[in-house]
Scaffold this active site. Sequence first.
Site, PDB file in Angstrom:
ATOM      1  N   ASP A 162       0.808  -1.227   0.000  1.00 31.14           N
ATOM      2  CA  ASP A 162       0.000   0.000   0.000  1.00 31.14           C
ATOM      3  C   ASP A 162       0.840   1.274   0.000  1.00 31.14           C
ATOM      4  O   ASP A 162       0.423   2.305   0.522  1.00 31.14           O
ATOM      5  CB  ASP A 162      -0.974   0.028   1.198  1.00 31.14           C
ATOM      6  CG  ASP A 162      -1.820  -1.222   1.258  1.00 31.14           C
ATOM      7  OD1 ASP A 162      -2.227  -1.695   0.188  1.00 31.14           O
ATOM      8  OD2 ASP A 162      -2.078  -1.712   2.373  1.00 31.14           O
ATOM      9  N   HIS A 194      -4.515  -2.141  -5.814  1.00 32.64           N
ATOM     10  CA  HIS A 194      -3.873  -0.910  -6.267  1.00 32.64           C
ATOM     11  C   HIS A 194      -4.968   0.121  -6.542  1.00 32.64           C
ATOM     12  O   HIS A 194      -5.891  -0.158  -7.296  1.00 32.64           O
ATOM     13  CB  HIS A 194      -3.169  -1.126  -7.607  1.00 32.64           C
ATOM     14  CG  HIS A 194      -1.922  -1.953  -7.540  1.00 32.64           C
ATOM     15  ND1 HIS A 194      -0.985  -1.853  -6.558  1.00 32.64           N
ATOM     16  CD2 HIS A 194      -1.442  -2.884  -8.392  1.00 32.64           C
ATOM     17  CE1 HIS A 194       0.014  -2.683  -6.802  1.00 32.64           C
ATOM     18  NE2 HIS A 194      -0.247  -3.326  -7.908  1.00 32.64           N
TER      19      HIS A 194
HETATM   20  P1  GTP Z   1      -0.724  -2.947  -2.849  1.00 34.63           P
HETATM   21  O1  GTP Z   1      -0.410  -3.626  -4.132  1.00 34.63           O
HETATM   22  O2  GTP Z   1      -1.978  -3.446  -2.199  1.00 34.63           O
HETATM   23  O3  GTP Z   1       0.419  -2.996  -1.892  1.00 34.63           O
HETATM   24  O4  GTP Z   1      -1.156  -1.363  -3.070  1.00 34.63           O
HETATM   25  P2  GTP Z   1      -0.539   0.009  -3.624  1.00 34.63           P
HETATM   26  O5  GTP Z   1       0.910   0.102  -3.302  1.00 34.63           O
HETATM   27  O6  GTP Z   1      -0.904   0.187  -5.045  1.00 34.63           O
HETATM   28  O7  GTP Z   1      -1.262   1.114  -2.749  1.00 34.63           O
HETATM   29  P3  GTP Z   1      -2.828   1.390  -2.490  1.00 34.63           P
HETATM   30  O8  GTP Z   1      -3.416   1.861  -3.760  1.00 34.63           O
HETATM   31  O9  GTP Z   1      -3.458   0.249  -1.788  1.00 34.63           O
HETATM   32  O10 GTP Z   1      -2.735   2.566  -1.392  1.00 34.63           O
HETATM   33  C1  GTP Z   1      -2.171   3.793  -1.623  1.00 34.63           C
HETATM   34  C2  GTP Z   1      -3.204   4.917  -1.406  1.00 34.63           C
HETATM   35  O11 GTP Z   1      -2.553   6.148  -1.485  1.00 34.63           O
HETATM   36  C3  GTP Z   1      -4.293   4.954  -2.492  1.00 34.63           C
HETATM   37  O12 GTP Z   1      -5.487   5.415  -1.913  1.00 34.63           O
HETATM   38  C4  GTP Z   1      -3.730   5.982  -3.497  1.00 34.63           C
HETATM   39  O13 GTP Z   1      -4.745   6.644  -4.241  1.00 34.63           O
HETATM   40  C5  GTP Z   1      -3.061   6.952  -2.558  1.00 34.63           C
HETATM   41  N1  GTP Z   1      -1.880   7.655  -3.084  1.00 34.63           N
HETATM   42  C6  GTP Z   1      -0.844   7.175  -3.831  1.00 34.63           C
HETATM   43  N2  GTP Z   1       0.104   8.115  -3.994  1.00 34.63           N
HETATM   44  C7  GTP Z   1      -0.342   9.206  -3.323  1.00 34.63           C
HETATM   45  C8  GTP Z   1       0.216  10.516  -3.081  1.00 34.63           C
HETATM   46  O14 GTP Z   1       1.330  10.849  -3.513  1.00 34.63           O
HETATM   47  N3  GTP Z   1      -0.557  11.381  -2.330  1.00 34.63           N
HETATM   48  C9  GTP Z   1      -1.771  11.035  -1.813  1.00 34.63           C
HETATM   49  N4  GTP Z   1      -2.441  11.927  -1.099  1.00 34.63           N
HETATM   50  N5  GTP Z   1      -2.293   9.823  -2.024  1.00 34.63           N
HETATM   51  C10 GTP Z   1      -1.586   8.935  -2.748  1.00 34.63           C
HETATM   52  P1  IMP Z   2      -2.437 -12.750   2.663  1.00 37.80           P
HETATM   53  O1  IMP Z   2      -1.482 -12.274   1.634  1.00 37.80           O
HETATM   54  O2  IMP Z   2      -3.882 -12.468   2.327  1.00 37.80           O
HETATM   55  O3  IMP Z   2      -2.198 -14.197   3.041  1.00 37.80           O
HETATM   56  O4  IMP Z   2      -2.164 -11.905   4.003  1.00 37.80           O
HETATM   57  C1  IMP Z   2      -0.945 -11.990   4.728  1.00 37.80           C
HETATM   58  C2  IMP Z   2      -0.544 -10.614   5.278  1.00 37.80           C
HETATM   59  O5  IMP Z   2      -0.184  -9.764   4.193  1.00 37.80           O
HETATM   60  C3  IMP Z   2      -1.671  -9.872   6.013  1.00 37.80           C
HETATM   61  O6  IMP Z   2      -1.087  -9.100   7.041  1.00 37.80           O
HETATM   62  C4  IMP Z   2      -2.261  -8.950   4.951  1.00 37.80           C
HETATM   63  O7  IMP Z   2      -2.880  -7.817   5.514  1.00 37.80           O
HETATM   64  C5  IMP Z   2      -0.990  -8.571   4.196  1.00 37.80           C
HETATM   65  N1  IMP Z   2      -1.209  -8.212   2.776  1.00 37.80           N
HETATM   66  C6  IMP Z   2      -1.341  -9.059   1.719  1.00 37.80           C
HETATM   67  N2  IMP Z   2      -1.473  -8.364   0.574  1.00 37.80           N
HETATM   68  C7  IMP Z   2      -1.407  -7.055   0.908  1.00 37.80           C
HETATM   69  C8  IMP Z   2      -1.439  -5.836   0.147  1.00 37.80           C
HETATM   70  O8  IMP Z   2      -1.543  -5.829  -1.085  1.00 37.80           O
HETATM   71  N3  IMP Z   2      -1.326  -4.682   0.843  1.00 37.80           N
HETATM   72  C9  IMP Z   2      -1.153  -4.666   2.179  1.00 37.80           C
HETATM   73  N4  IMP Z   2      -1.113  -5.764   2.951  1.00 37.80           N
HETATM   74  C10 IMP Z   2      -1.236  -6.959   2.307  1.00 37.80           C
HETATM   75 MG    MG Z   3      -3.025  -1.841  -1.663  1.00 32.82          MG
END
Ligand code: GTP
Ligand code: IMP
Ligand code: MG
Length: 335
Positions: A13, A43
């Site tokens: 995230d 994402h």
């Molecule tokens: P995973 O693959 O689940 O690890 O996710 P991710 O790395 O793609 O991130 P995810 O989208 O779950 O969470 C990031 C959050 O931050 C989202 O709500 C985005 O819209 C937001 N976001 C990303 N970059 C920025 C930024 O520079 N500023 C702000 N305010 N929000 C951001």
């Molecule tokens: P699983 O991948 O669903 O087995 O979860 C194992 C651990 O990884 C838990 O703590 C989840 O919250 C974390 N996790 C898995 N995928 C993500 C992701 O995309 N973003 C943040 N946490 C994740």
């Molecule tokens: Mg995410």
Amino acid sequence: MPCMVTVGGFYGDEGKGKVISYLALKDNVAVAARGGVGPNAGHSIVWKGKTYKLRMLPSAFANLETRLLVGPGVLVNPQVFLQEVKDTGTEGRCGLDPLCAIIEQKHIDLDRGSAHLSGTIGTTGTGTGPCNVDRVNRQVKLAREVKELKSYLVDVPLVVNELLRKGRNVLLEGTQGTYLSLFHGSYPYVTSKDVTASSIAADVGVGPTNVDEVVVVFKAYVTRVGAGFLKGELSPEEAAKQGWAEFGTVTGRQRRAAPFDFDLARRAVMLNGATQIALTKMDVVFQKAGGVTEYEGLPKDARDFVESVEKKVKVPVTLIGTGPAVEEVIDRRPF
Ligand code: GTP
Ligand code: IMP
Ligand code: MG
């Protein structure tokens, strides 16, 4: 470029979705291929005023010329994949490898019904752990056996490597984060496979000698969902006061929050062989950074933070996120 891997540097995230969609547009990426675990990732992409939450497709869909592929290492939930193809209107340029393993209802039930997995570890309940167990036991169904997926099947390693051979730009999209890696993370509070850059490349079928750049994505603070130690963790009230309260894309759970951790960042750079850093959510920590697209436009405290990251972690911060929208980025790359 031409072959760039993006990975999360903390616990997932970090904002990889947004960074990837920016790069796909800016670098006119020919193909974005997703590695990582599967639909446990979420994402978020804010594009043309709409928020997309992608769990299966690469985040690069904003570039209409980019092919969107899922590598054979990834676990696929067919319903989620097909729904996302529809929601993004990308039919015709999406594909997945015939060797992707399929998540079935029994995997989801096992994940959600397990006191150890959903209870102790705090998994996402998307069935990925039990599906990887079946895959290792060589008892899993593959994408080539699913009728509804037939028209999407492509030899992903071949397509990606052919494009690389032609000198085209390729983006290998990681999911989760370094400290959720089964090998390098905070075991047992981790996901069901390694998710560092080498594995992301392997998930897609790209060998290490063909990777040119590794971008590790850090958020300007640290968040974590699910159980496991988090250094400097704030109480939910403190996190809300800082503006760091976030909710998970897949599970809706509140993300736990802590300040930026330089030790974790240094080790993530080492484990991933990072050549560049993307630093997201600078607008959340430094108010006047919101929407800024030139480095000189950042307030001084924000620039000091960027420079302290570069000094302590010893890798250039090339991309800076200043808002959730795809174009809210400072791009410091020389070309
Ligand atoms: P995973 O693959 O689940 O690890 O996710 P991710 O790395 O793609 O991130 P995810 O989208 O779950 O969470 C990031 C959050 O931050 C989202 O709500 C985005 O819209 C937001 N976001 C990303 N970059 C920025 C930024 O520079 N500023 C702000 N305010 N929000 C951001
Ligand atoms: P699983 O991948 O669903 O087995 O979860 C194992 C651990 O990884 C838990 O703590 C989840 O919250 C974390 N996790 C898995 N995928 C993500 C992701 O995309 N973003 C943040 N946490 C994740
Ligand atoms: Mg995410």
